[in-house]
Design a protein around this motif. Structure first.
Motif, short mmCIF file in Angstrom:
data_model
loop_
_atom_site.label_atom_id
_atom_site.label_comp_id
_atom_site.label_asym_id
_atom_site.label_seq_id
_atom_site.Cartn_x
_atom_site.Cartn_y
_atom_site.Cartn_z
N GLN A 122 35.18 -14.68 -30.81
CA GLN A 122 35.72 -13.45 -31.36
C GLN A 122 37.09 -13.68 -31.99
OE1 GLN A 122 34.07 -10.54 -31.48
NE2 GLN A 122 32.31 -11.46 -30.47
N THR A 123 37.28 -13.07 -33.15
CA THR A 123 38.54 -13.23 -33.88
C THR A 123 39.34 -11.94 -34.00
OG1 THR A 123 37.52 -12.75 -36.02
CG2 THR A 123 37.50 -15.05 -35.28
N LYS A 124 38.73 -10.79 -33.63
CA LYS A 124 39.41 -9.51 -33.86
C LYS A 124 39.48 -8.64 -32.62
CE LYS A 124 37.85 -9.46 -38.68
NZ LYS A 124 37.03 -10.66 -38.57
N VAL A 125 38.40 -8.52 -31.87
CA VAL A 125 38.38 -7.64 -30.70
C VAL A 125 37.82 -8.37 -29.49
CG1 VAL A 125 38.08 -5.59 -32.15
CG2 VAL A 125 36.07 -6.72 -31.18
N LEU A 126 38.06 -7.80 -28.31
CA LEU A 126 37.47 -8.37 -27.10
C LEU A 126 35.94 -8.22 -27.16
CD1 LEU A 126 39.00 -9.59 -24.62
CD2 LEU A 126 40.45 -8.20 -26.10
N PHE A 177 33.09 -17.23 -23.29
CA PHE A 177 33.80 -16.39 -24.25
C PHE A 177 34.95 -17.20 -24.84
CE2 PHE A 177 32.02 -13.40 -21.11
CZ PHE A 177 31.28 -12.59 -21.96
N LEU A 178 35.01 -17.24 -26.15
CA LEU A 178 36.04 -17.98 -26.87
C LEU A 178 36.78 -17.01 -27.78
CD1 LEU A 178 37.38 -20.64 -27.80
CD2 LEU A 178 35.44 -20.97 -29.37
N LEU A 179 38.09 -16.89 -27.59
CA LEU A 179 38.88 -15.90 -28.31
C LEU A 179 40.03 -16.56 -29.06
CD1 LEU A 179 39.45 -13.43 -25.32
CD2 LEU A 179 37.45 -13.52 -26.83
N ALA A 227 39.51 -20.85 -38.65
CA ALA A 227 38.92 -19.71 -37.92
C ALA A 227 37.68 -19.25 -38.68
CB ALA A 227 39.93 -18.58 -37.82
N ARG A 228 36.68 -18.81 -37.95
CA ARG A 228 35.42 -18.38 -38.56
C ARG A 228 35.22 -16.89 -38.34
NH1 ARG A 228 33.63 -22.38 -41.98
NH2 ARG A 228 33.82 -24.42 -40.98
N GLU A 229 34.19 -16.34 -38.96
CA GLU A 229 33.80 -14.98 -38.63
C GLU A 229 33.31 -14.95 -37.19
OE1 GLU A 229 30.06 -16.92 -40.32
OE2 GLU A 229 32.21 -17.00 -40.67
N SER A 230 33.48 -13.81 -36.53
CA SER A 230 33.01 -13.71 -35.15
C SER A 230 31.50 -13.93 -35.10
CB SER A 230 33.34 -12.33 -34.57
OG SER A 230 34.73 -12.12 -34.54
N PHE A 231 31.04 -14.65 -34.08
CA PHE A 231 29.60 -14.88 -33.95
C PHE A 231 29.24 -15.11 -32.48
CE2 PHE A 231 31.45 -19.13 -34.67
CZ PHE A 231 30.85 -19.89 -33.67
N GLU A 232 27.95 -15.00 -32.21
CA GLU A 232 27.41 -15.25 -30.88
C GLU A 232 26.21 -16.17 -31.00
OE1 GLU A 232 26.45 -11.36 -29.52
OE2 GLU A 232 28.50 -10.84 -28.98
N ILE A 233 26.07 -17.07 -30.05
CA ILE A 233 24.89 -17.92 -29.96
C ILE A 233 24.21 -17.59 -28.64
CG2 ILE A 233 24.01 -20.28 -29.90
CD1 ILE A 233 26.60 -21.14 -31.31
N ASP A 234 22.96 -17.19 -28.71
CA ASP A 234 22.20 -16.81 -27.52
C ASP A 234 21.06 -17.78 -27.28
OD1 ASP A 234 23.55 -14.29 -26.86
OD2 ASP A 234 22.74 -13.58 -28.76
#
Length: 293
Positions: A122-126, A177-179, A227-234
């Motif tokens: 995440q780059t902007k919010v929790l 979680f990586l912030l 920095a990248r756009e926020s993303f998730e890997i599931d």
């Protein structure tokens, strides 16, 4: 990384179209002959489909499989890939008449109850799974404002998201979680709400399912790693993996191994810049102290 949602979806459609072309060529069926067997006037639809220049529907895949007389297991594989391509890019315009609650149920649904691990950057919010009710309410009010939604169902959307947090206590699931440190400092809401959120984050770091809350310091030497756009890997119990990128205009879901690998490499590079444990807590305490002026 994919340059845009539309280019990623187009590339996936082209890959599927290429498989249809190879299947037809293996049976030595010309484009003209295929069009005749399909009941089409000319072969232009054949070439456009195989180049990914038109939508490839379930009916399209079934037609190619019928004409080429492929086994059922091969048709099942192609139908699974077609489903993945079809849901890759969900434009939020498709759900414009829905409120926030219905929209998130249509896009995220029961995802968190089906995964066995998630890597969230995440780059902007929790991350939503770590948000307090008050922080989440402010975030969703902002989303409603940004997207000009008439229906005010923020309370329902918050309730749905808070219920989703039960997955943090589900046995066997793991979360990383990586912030970016800036996430700790952006003041989207009142200082008291932000303070409570940061304090809650400190406690959530001790949950058994939370394997790490890693934070990339603002003064970190990034070694060329952007920095990248926020993303998730599931990851899922059956071994499948997907990456999701939520943008202002929609939700991008990537399942092709090459696409997922790009995001996994980005995760590894970014995680290598982060601190965890005591050092991460120190950054949170620093953000808390900044609220005191």
């Amino acid at each position: 990384m994919p340059s845009s949602p539309s280019s990623s979806a187009q590339a996936a459609r082209e890959r599927l179209g290429e498989q249809l072309r190879e299947m037809r060529a293996a049976e030595r069926i010309s484009g003209v002959d295929f069009a005749r067997r399909a009941g089409w006037r000319d072969s232009s639809l054949v070439s456009r489909t195989e180049r990914g220049q038109r939508p490839i529907t379930v009916e399209t895949v079934r037609l190619w499989c019928r004409v080429c007389e492929v086994p059922d297991h091969r048709m099942a594989e192609l139908l699974a890939e077609q489903a993945s391509v079809a849901r890759m890019w969900v434009s939020l315009r498709e759900h414009h008449d829905l409120g926030l609650d219905a929209r998130q149920k249509a896009t995220v649904g029961d995802l968190y109850s089906r995964i066995d691990a998630e890597f969230s950057y995440q780059t902007k919010v929790l991350p939503g799974l770590l948000q307090t009710k008050d922080y989440m309410t402010e975030m969703l009010r902002g989303v409603r404002r940004d997207r000009r939604l008439e229906l005010d169902d923020v309370a329902d959307a918050v309730a749905t998201r808070m219920d989703r947090q039960r997955n943090l206590h589900r046995p066997g699931v793991r979360f990383w979680f990586l912030l970016e440190e800036t996430v700790l400092r952006y003041l989207y809401c009142a200082p008291a709400v932000h303070r409570a959120q940061l304090e809650y984050l400190m406690g959530a770091m001790r949950l058994p399912s939370v394997y790490a809350v890693a934070i990339i310091p603002m003064n970190s030497g990034r070694r060329g790693i952007r920095a990248r756009e926020s993303f998730e890997i599931d990851t899922f119990p059956n071994g499948s993996v997907e990456a999701q990128v939520e943008l202002l205009s929609g939700l991008l879901t990537l399942t092709h191994p090459e696409d997922v690998a790009l995001y996994r490499r980005a995760w590894d590079d970014l995680f290598g810049l982060a601190v965890i444990g005591k050092e991460a807590r120190a950054l949170i305490r620093s953000a808390l102290a900044a609220l005191d002026g």
